[in-house]
Design a protein around this motif. Structure first.
Motif, mmCIF file in Angstrom:
data_model
loop_
_atom_site.group_PDB
_atom_site.id
_atom_site.type_symbol
_atom_site.label_atom_id
_atom_site.label_comp_id
_atom_site.label_asym_id
_atom_site.label_seq_id
_atom_site.Cartn_x
_atom_site.Cartn_y
_atom_site.Cartn_z
ATOM 1 N N ARG A 100 18.233 -39.565 -67.957
ATOM 2 C CA ARG A 100 20.357 -39.015 -68.383
ATOM 3 C C ARG A 100 19.168 -38.273 -69.812
ATOM 4 O O ARG A 100 19.567 -37.442 -69.374
ATOM 5 N N HIS A 103 17.933 -35.044 -68.796
ATOM 6 C CA HIS A 103 18.706 -33.221 -69.078
ATOM 7 C C HIS A 103 19.082 -32.252 -70.503
ATOM 8 O O HIS A 103 19.110 -31.580 -70.373
ATOM 9 N N ALA A 110 23.145 -35.272 -72.052
ATOM 10 C CA ALA A 110 23.225 -36.309 -70.773
ATOM 11 C C ALA A 110 23.808 -37.219 -70.260
ATOM 12 O O ALA A 110 24.157 -38.415 -69.215
ATOM 13 N N PHE A 114 24.458 -34.722 -66.679
ATOM 14 C CA PHE A 114 23.787 -34.920 -65.725
ATOM 15 C C PHE A 114 23.917 -35.221 -64.351
ATOM 16 O O PHE A 114 23.603 -34.694 -63.491
ATOM 17 N N GLU A 115 25.494 -35.676 -64.549
ATOM 18 C CA GLU A 115 26.462 -35.749 -63.153
ATOM 19 C C GLU A 115 26.677 -34.967 -62.554
ATOM 20 O O GLU A 115 26.801 -35.118 -61.028
ATOM 21 N N THR A 148 15.053 -39.629 -60.943
ATOM 22 C CA THR A 148 16.322 -39.687 -60.734
ATOM 23 C C THR A 148 16.229 -39.783 -58.850
ATOM 24 O O THR A 148 15.433 -39.610 -58.227
#
Length: 371
Positions: A100, A103, A110, A114-115, A148
């Motif tokens: 995280r 990012h 983060a 991030f998602e 990731t």
């Protein structure tokens, strides 16, 4: 790989939490401004009831052509020296993900950024073939999924990971893959052919067998049952498969260590490993927010045990310590894991992936090898 400087622990900020409806299906509870930004932005209700009109967080994918694709590292506590990451950011949304903080280098948070703000390395396969063609390149296991997940949901359409595997198979280059996604079974055809020549191995991450905990902690990742089924399919195809009990979360998932290992062995896994929960940089605050929301009755116990392994802090980044911790609790986890592995007959196969089969690609305009 240079270590990031250790920062002060970030405490959870109730005032920065995002409304449940806006973040439905996501792991992080907030979206605090990244640590490199000159200004700090925060959403708040000014009394005009405007927060209810804000849109929910949606996944956006940006094309991100790279200049290089193979990342090198010299970390003494990591078993590989090179890796590839087809994507930046990860839609799985695992609240504990140690990637995280990366990012923030992109000007993002983060947390929910991030998602939801993802980057796809659209030219990954082309760059890989170019870098492998360099006469100075010497083959070694290529790790994929170390930052990731290469098989996160957008891979179904983008197929960047598959294109990378096609290059690695064509050049007979060894690869080790880490994922928590059952989507990897799509590529069993390639992986099985490579495994026959000792060129491929796969590691599936299983954090818990409890579907409710998994959904709260890893909201868009496949269920534990699907991951075990992926282990079974990979093993039946002859692909050496490891299960990582990772991360182990004190007082939350640690009681499941032996059950996860037994289920993995039954599914056909040959080996296993583990990593304790890591809370560097922004992850500490994000995880504390999540604990307070999902497991308020256990939050204090979880963090007390975490700090017992890191000298009273949430995390220490020292080599050899960051993934396991130290102290009585860390020792107990290590002993339980080793005893279970021995009882189940895991980690008996010590064979290495082959590098002697590597065939350097020849690009257009390059001279063909004479021998």
């Amino acid at each position: 790989m240079a270590r990031q400087r250790e920062k002060a622990t970030v405490e959870a900020s109730p005032g920065g939490l995002v409304d449940d409806e806006r973040r439905r299906g996501r792991g992080a509870r907030s979206n605090h401004t990244g640590r490199f930004e000159g200004e700090r932005r925060e959403t708040f209700d000014d009394g005009w009831e405007g927060l209810g009109d804000l849109d929910a967080f949606k996944t956006t994918v940006f094309d991100d052509p790279a200049r290089t694709i193979i990342t090198r590292n010299d970390s003494p506590d990591i078993s590989f020296d090179r890796s590839i990451n087809p994507y930046r950011g990860c839609e799985h949304g695992c609240v504990y993900c140690f990637a995280r903080p990366t990012h923030c280098f992109l000007g993002h948070s983060a947390g929910l950024d991030f998602e939801t703000k993802l980057y796809a390395r659209t030219n990954a396969a082309e760059l890989l073939e170019k870098e492998l063609s360099n006469p100075r390149y010497q083959p070694a296991c290529m790790a994929i999924g170390t930052n990731t997940d290469p098989y996160q949901p957008i891979e179904r359409e983008r197929r960047i990971m598959r294109s990378i595997l096609e290059v690695l198979e064509r050049t007979s280059h060894p690869v080790g893959i880490v994922t928590k996604s059952a989507l990897i079974t799509r590529d069993i055809d390639i992986l099985a052919r490579m495994a026959e020549r000792q060129l491929a191995r796969v590691c599936i991450s299983i954090t818990t067998l409890d579907a409710k905990i998994a959904r709260a902690m890893e909201p868009r990742a496949p269920t534990p049952t699907k991951r075990l089924d992926a282990v079974r399919q990979l093993a039946e195809a002859g692909i050496p498969t490891t299960v990582m009990v990772a991360p182990i979360i004190p007082a939350l998932t640690d009681p499941e260590i032996e059950r996860i290992l037994a289920a993995a062995r039954e599914a056909g896994a040959r080996s296993a490993g583990y990593v304790m929960l890591r809370l560097p940089l922004e992850i500490s605050g994000l995880f504390r927010e999540w604990l307070a929301s999902e497991f308020p009755d256990r939050a204090e116990r979880v963090m007390h045990l975490m700090q017992s392994m890191h000298g009273g802090r949430d995390y220490t980044s020292d080599w050899g310590v960051r993934q396991r911790g130290t102290g009585p609790y860390a020792d107990q986890i290590g002993m339980r894991f080793r005893l279970a592995v021995k009882r189940l007959g895991l980690n008996q196969d010590r064979s290495e992936l082959r590098t002697d089969l590597f065939k350097r690609p020849v690009l257009a305009g390059q001279q063909m090898p004479l021998f």
